[in-house]
Design a protein around this motif. Structure first.
Motif, PDB file in Angstrom:
ATOM      1  N   LEU A  96      91.165  37.071  -7.870  1.00 21.01           N
ATOM      2  CA  LEU A  96      89.916  36.506  -7.364  1.00 21.01           C
ATOM      3  C   LEU A  96      89.997  34.995  -7.167  1.00 21.01           C
ATOM      4  O   LEU A  96      89.264  34.429  -6.348  1.00 21.01           O
ATOM      5  CB  LEU A  96      88.767  36.857  -8.313  1.00 21.01           C
ATOM      6  N   SER A  97      90.891  34.342  -7.878  1.00 20.70           N
ATOM      7  CA  SER A  97      91.017  32.884  -7.753  1.00 20.70           C
ATOM      8  C   SER A  97      91.397  32.464  -6.334  1.00 20.70           C
ATOM      9  O   SER A  97      91.216  31.307  -5.949  1.00 20.70           O
ATOM     10  CB  SER A  97      92.057  32.353  -8.745  1.00 20.70           C
ATOM     11  N   TRP A 155      85.238  32.594 -10.238  1.00 25.73           N
ATOM     12  CA  TRP A 155      84.210  33.402 -10.881  1.00 25.73           C
ATOM     13  C   TRP A 155      84.896  34.406 -11.798  1.00 25.73           C
ATOM     14  O   TRP A 155      86.065  34.722 -11.630  1.00 25.73           O
ATOM     15  CB  TRP A 155      83.375  34.165  -9.855  1.00 25.73           C
ATOM     16  N   ASP A 156      84.141  34.921 -12.772  1.00 30.38           N
ATOM     17  CA  ASP A 156      84.689  35.950 -13.656  1.00 30.38           C
ATOM     18  C   ASP A 156      84.819  37.283 -12.927  1.00 30.38           C
ATOM     19  O   ASP A 156      85.747  38.053 -13.177  1.00 30.38           O
ATOM     20  CB  ASP A 156      83.799  36.119 -14.888  1.00 30.38           C
ATOM     21  N   THR A 157      83.862  37.586 -12.043  1.00 33.47           N
ATOM     22  CA  THR A 157      83.910  38.780 -11.205  1.00 33.47           C
ATOM     23  C   THR A 157      83.466  38.392  -9.797  1.00 33.47           C
ATOM     24  O   THR A 157      82.775  37.387  -9.610  1.00 33.47           O
ATOM     25  CB  THR A 157      82.981  39.903 -11.721  1.00 33.47           C
ATOM     26  N   ILE A 158      83.846  39.190  -8.829  1.00 34.65           N
ATOM     27  CA  ILE A 158      83.477  38.876  -7.444  1.00 34.65           C
ATOM     28  C   ILE A 158      81.977  38.964  -7.225  1.00 34.65           C
ATOM     29  O   ILE A 158      81.415  38.290  -6.355  1.00 34.65           O
ATOM     30  CB  ILE A 158      84.220  39.798  -6.460  1.00 34.65           C
ATOM     31  N   TYR A 159      81.293  39.763  -8.052  1.00 31.24           N
ATOM     32  CA  TYR A 159      79.860  39.963  -7.876  1.00 31.24           C
ATOM     33  C   TYR A 159      79.072  38.688  -8.176  1.00 31.24           C
ATOM     34  O   TYR A 159      78.023  38.447  -7.579  1.00 31.24           O
ATOM     35  CB  TYR A 159      79.385  41.129  -8.745  1.00 31.24           C
ATOM     36  N   GLN A 160      79.590  37.884  -9.077  1.00 28.98           N
ATOM     37  CA  GLN A 160      78.940  36.611  -9.361  1.00 28.98           C
ATOM     38  C   GLN A 160      79.041  35.654  -8.183  1.00 28.98           C
ATOM     39  O   GLN A 160      78.221  34.749  -8.047  1.00 28.98           O
ATOM     40  CB  GLN A 160      79.576  35.965 -10.599  1.00 28.98           C
ATOM     41  N   GLY A 161      80.040  35.853  -7.332  1.00 31.53           N
ATOM     42  CA  GLY A 161      80.263  34.927  -6.232  1.00 31.53           C
ATOM     43  C   GLY A 161      79.967  35.473  -4.850  1.00 31.53           C
ATOM     44  O   GLY A 161      80.250  34.813  -3.850  1.00 31.53           O
ATOM     45  N   ILE A 221      91.061  44.106   3.957  1.00 30.08           N
ATOM     46  CA  ILE A 221      92.317  43.905   3.233  1.00 30.08           C
ATOM     47  C   ILE A 221      92.860  42.505   3.474  1.00 30.08           C
ATOM     48  O   ILE A 221      93.312  41.825   2.539  1.00 30.08           O
ATOM     49  CB  ILE A 221      93.354  44.966   3.640  1.00 30.08           C
ATOM     50  N   ASN A 222      92.821  42.031   4.716  1.00 35.44           N
ATOM     51  CA  ASN A 222      93.380  40.713   5.015  1.00 35.44           C
ATOM     52  C   ASN A 222      92.529  39.572   4.460  1.00 35.44           C
ATOM     53  O   ASN A 222      93.030  38.667   3.791  1.00 35.44           O
ATOM     54  CB  ASN A 222      93.535  40.536   6.522  1.00 35.44           C
ATOM     55  N   ASP A 223      91.216  39.605   4.721  1.00 39.67           N
ATOM     56  CA  ASP A 223      90.355  38.467   4.412  1.00 39.67           C
ATOM     57  C   ASP A 223      89.922  38.419   2.953  1.00 39.67           C
ATOM     58  O   ASP A 223      89.691  37.341   2.402  1.00 39.67           O
ATOM     59  CB  ASP A 223      89.101  38.495   5.304  1.00 39.67           C
ATOM     60  N   VAL A 224      89.802  39.602   2.324  1.00 35.73           N
ATOM     61  CA  VAL A 224      89.310  39.649   0.948  1.00 35.73           C
ATOM     62  C   VAL A 224      90.445  39.855  -0.059  1.00 35.73           C
ATOM     63  O   VAL A 224      90.488  39.197  -1.094  1.00 35.73           O
ATOM     64  CB  VAL A 224      88.256  40.769   0.777  1.00 35.73           C
ATOM     65  N   CYS A 225      91.383  40.761   0.266  1.00 37.27           N
ATOM     66  CA  CYS A 225      92.314  41.246  -0.759  1.00 37.27           C
ATOM     67  C   CYS A 225      93.739  40.707  -0.688  1.00 37.27           C
ATOM     68  O   CYS A 225      94.412  40.633  -1.727  1.00 37.27           O
ATOM     69  CB  CYS A 225      92.394  42.776  -0.684  1.00 37.27           C
ATOM     70  N   TYR A 226      94.228  40.362   0.490  1.00 35.73           N
ATOM     71  CA  TYR A 226      95.671  40.224   0.695  1.00 35.73           C
ATOM     72  C   TYR A 226      96.318  39.231  -0.266  1.00 35.73           C
ATOM     73  O   TYR A 226      97.289  39.552  -0.952  1.00 35.73           O
ATOM     74  CB  TYR A 226      95.958  39.827   2.142  1.00 35.73           C
ATOM     75  N   GLN A 227      95.805  38.010  -0.319  1.00 34.71           N
ATOM     76  CA  GLN A 227      96.413  37.005  -1.196  1.00 34.71           C
ATOM     77  C   GLN A 227      96.240  37.380  -2.663  1.00 34.71           C
ATOM     78  O   GLN A 227      97.169  37.242  -3.468  1.00 34.71           O
ATOM     79  CB  GLN A 227      95.789  35.638  -0.935  1.00 34.71           C
ATOM     80  N   GLY A 228      95.072  37.864  -3.013  1.00 33.17           N
ATOM     81  CA  GLY A 228      94.799  38.189  -4.414  1.00 33.17           C
ATOM     82  C   GLY A 228      95.602  39.358  -4.939  1.00 33.17           C
ATOM     83  O   GLY A 228      95.880  39.436  -6.140  1.00 33.17           O
ATOM     84  N   LEU A 229      95.997  40.284  -4.078  1.00 26.24           N
ATOM     85  CA  LEU A 229      96.754  41.446  -4.541  1.00 26.24           C
ATOM     86  C   LEU A 229      98.115  41.070  -5.105  1.00 26.24           C
ATOM     87  O   LEU A 229      98.742  41.872  -5.805  1.00 26.24           O
ATOM     88  CB  LEU A 229      96.916  42.458  -3.396  1.00 26.24           C
ATOM     89  N   PHE A 230      98.584  39.864  -4.816  1.00 26.68           N
ATOM     90  CA  PHE A 230      99.834  39.412  -5.428  1.00 26.68           C
ATOM     91  C   PHE A 230      99.704  39.365  -6.948  1.00 26.68           C
ATOM     92  O   PHE A 230     100.705  39.438  -7.672  1.00 26.68           O
ATOM     93  CB  PHE A 230     100.211  38.026  -4.885  1.00 26.68           C
ATOM     94  N   GLU A 231      98.467  39.264  -7.444  1.00 24.83           N
ATOM     95  CA  GLU A 231      98.211  39.208  -8.882  1.00 24.83           C
ATOM     96  C   GLU A 231      97.866  40.574  -9.465  1.00 24.83           C
ATOM     97  O   GLU A 231      97.376  40.658 -10.593  1.00 24.83           O
ATOM     98  CB  GLU A 231      97.067  38.237  -9.165  1.00 24.83           C
ATOM     99  N   LEU A 232      98.128  41.648  -8.728  1.00 20.11           N
ATOM    100  CA  LEU A 232      97.746  42.977  -9.202  1.00 20.11           C
ATOM    101  C   LEU A 232      98.433  43.345 -10.515  1.00 20.11           C
ATOM    102  O   LEU A 232      97.798  43.893 -11.422  1.00 20.11           O
ATOM    103  CB  LEU A 232      98.062  44.029  -8.135  1.00 20.11           C
ATOM    104  N   GLU A 233      99.712  43.044 -10.632  1.00 20.85           N
ATOM    105  CA  GLU A 233     100.437  43.420 -11.853  1.00 20.85           C
ATOM    106  C   GLU A 233      99.806  42.777 -13.080  1.00 20.85           C
ATOM    107  O   GLU A 233      99.549  43.448 -14.092  1.00 20.85           O
ATOM    108  CB  GLU A 233     101.906  43.010 -11.738  1.00 20.85           C
TER     109      GLU A 233
END
Length: 365
Positions: free
Chosen positions: A141-142, A147-153, A118-130
């Motif tokens: 993901l930015s 990348w368009d999806t995390i799988y590409q990166g 949650i901290n290293d992968v998601c925390y900052q990006g979750l601000f863009e959840l809405e």
């Protein structure tokens, strides 16, 4: 083994006789959740919880904790008071000691892996959840890369995000692989396709289980480059074929004649429309009598609420960070989508590893 699906009709995570005040307290825990998360993580990562664990039941005062100069009195008071409110520590006669939840944070690998993820992968990006929910695109993901999806990166994720992502992904699947290999090889498949091969964990397990099986690995080119190196290092290249395919391109067929088509924690990476497309191509790639096997974490098939809770709350990662339009699905979702793709459920087994279910499908006659 079960062959049917138990349709979940009713579910609640609240205590049966919860008072209004208890419900209101739970609501405040939600409101201050990000604050508690960061303070508790600080106490864990900076060794404060470990120091209290070593002090035992007598605990330590703020002055004793500050004596070595690692933390200021201000920082200790602020962080420990938040930890106190979360049940991580307790305060007795002016001395802080580790509480039961604190011991879980120090000893439970699942809790630690979830916290890091949650901290290293998601925390900052979750601000863009809405915005991600509104547009069904992973705008969060930015925070990690363009990348368009995390799988590409995945192969190029910055640290510590990449390590935390891999630990999160592998911890859940690795506990299941040894248990399901007899299911996979029950009919001695000679051609086995691993769709969404990722880092090759299942492929390596399968190659080690049966010396006669030939693996066909389907994934994005970047992922297969990583796997190819691993296969070469282990001297297994001759027993594996690599097929770089963008799963989101419905015009790209899968290699045909497969005895088993395997997908582990894979379909949750896609929208329902994309899943149906993948399953149709998988059905077409089966040899006569072949099986499509789906190993996944299905939140409605969990024995304990703690597992269902963790799985349900992984879904926002898929929205904000991964693809924008995927989630942790229920068993009946997969069964319905497989039926649309021409596949019929023939076997289902739950309780594998920590929280996995194995669904087996055959082509609809």
């Amino acid at each position: 083994m079960e062959t049917g699906s138990q349709i979940l009709q009713d579910k609640s995570f609240s205590p049966a006789r919860q008072s209004v005040m208890d419900a209101r307290f739970d609501a405040q825990k939600i409101a201050f959740g990000p604050v508690v998360f960061q303070c508790v993580r600080f106490a864990w990562k900076r060794g404060l919880l470990q120091t209290l664990a070593e002090a035992g039941e007598q605990g330590l005062s703020i002055e004793e904790l500050a004596a070595d100069g690692k933390f200021t009195v201000y920082a200790l008071k602020l962080v420990l008071e938040t930890c106190l409110s979360a049940g991580v520590v307790e305060l007795r006669q002016g001395r802080y000691a580790l509480d039961k939840t604190g011991f879980c944070l120090l000893s439970d690998p699942i809790t630690q892996i979830n916290l890091d993820f949650i901290n290293d992968v998601c925390y900052q990006g979750l601000f863009e959840l809405e915005r991600s929910l509104d547009e069904e695109k992973p705008h969060g993901l930015s925070a990690l890369g363009q990348w368009d999806t995390i799988y590409q990166g995945l192969a190029a994720l910055p640290e510590p995000a990449r390590e935390s992502w891999l630990r999160f992904d592998h911890f859940y699947s690795d506990t299941s692989f040894p248990e399901i290999l007899p299911d996979v090889f029950a009919n001695r498949p000679r051609k086995l396709m691993d769709i969404g091969a990722n880092t090759g964990k299942f492929t390596l397990a399968a190659l080690g289980h049966d010396a006669d099986v030939h693996m066909h690995l389907v994934d994005l080119p970047g992922q297969l480059t990583v796997i190819e190196k691993t296969l070469e290092e282990k001297g297994l290249s001759q027993r594996a074929s690599l097929h770089p395919i963008d799963m989101l391109n419905p015009a790209l067929d899968f290699p045909a004649g497969m005895d088993v088509i395997w997908m582990s924690q894979f379909l949750s990476c896609f929208s329902e429309g994309a899943i149906t497309s993948i399953l149709r191509r998988a059905a077409a790639a089966l040899a006569d009598g072949g099986r499509v096997m789906i190993l996944d974490t299905l939140w409605d098939r969990q024995k304990h609420d703690i597992a269902a809770y963790c799985l349900i709350n992984t879904s926002p990662y898929f929205t904000a960070m991964a693809s924008g339009n995927s989630k942790v699905y229920r068993a009946d979702d997969y069964i319905r989508l497989c039926a649309e793709a021409g596949l019929t459920l023939v076997q289902q087994r739950d309780g594998i590893g920590y929280c996995h279910s194995l669904l087996q499908f055959a082509r609809t006659q």
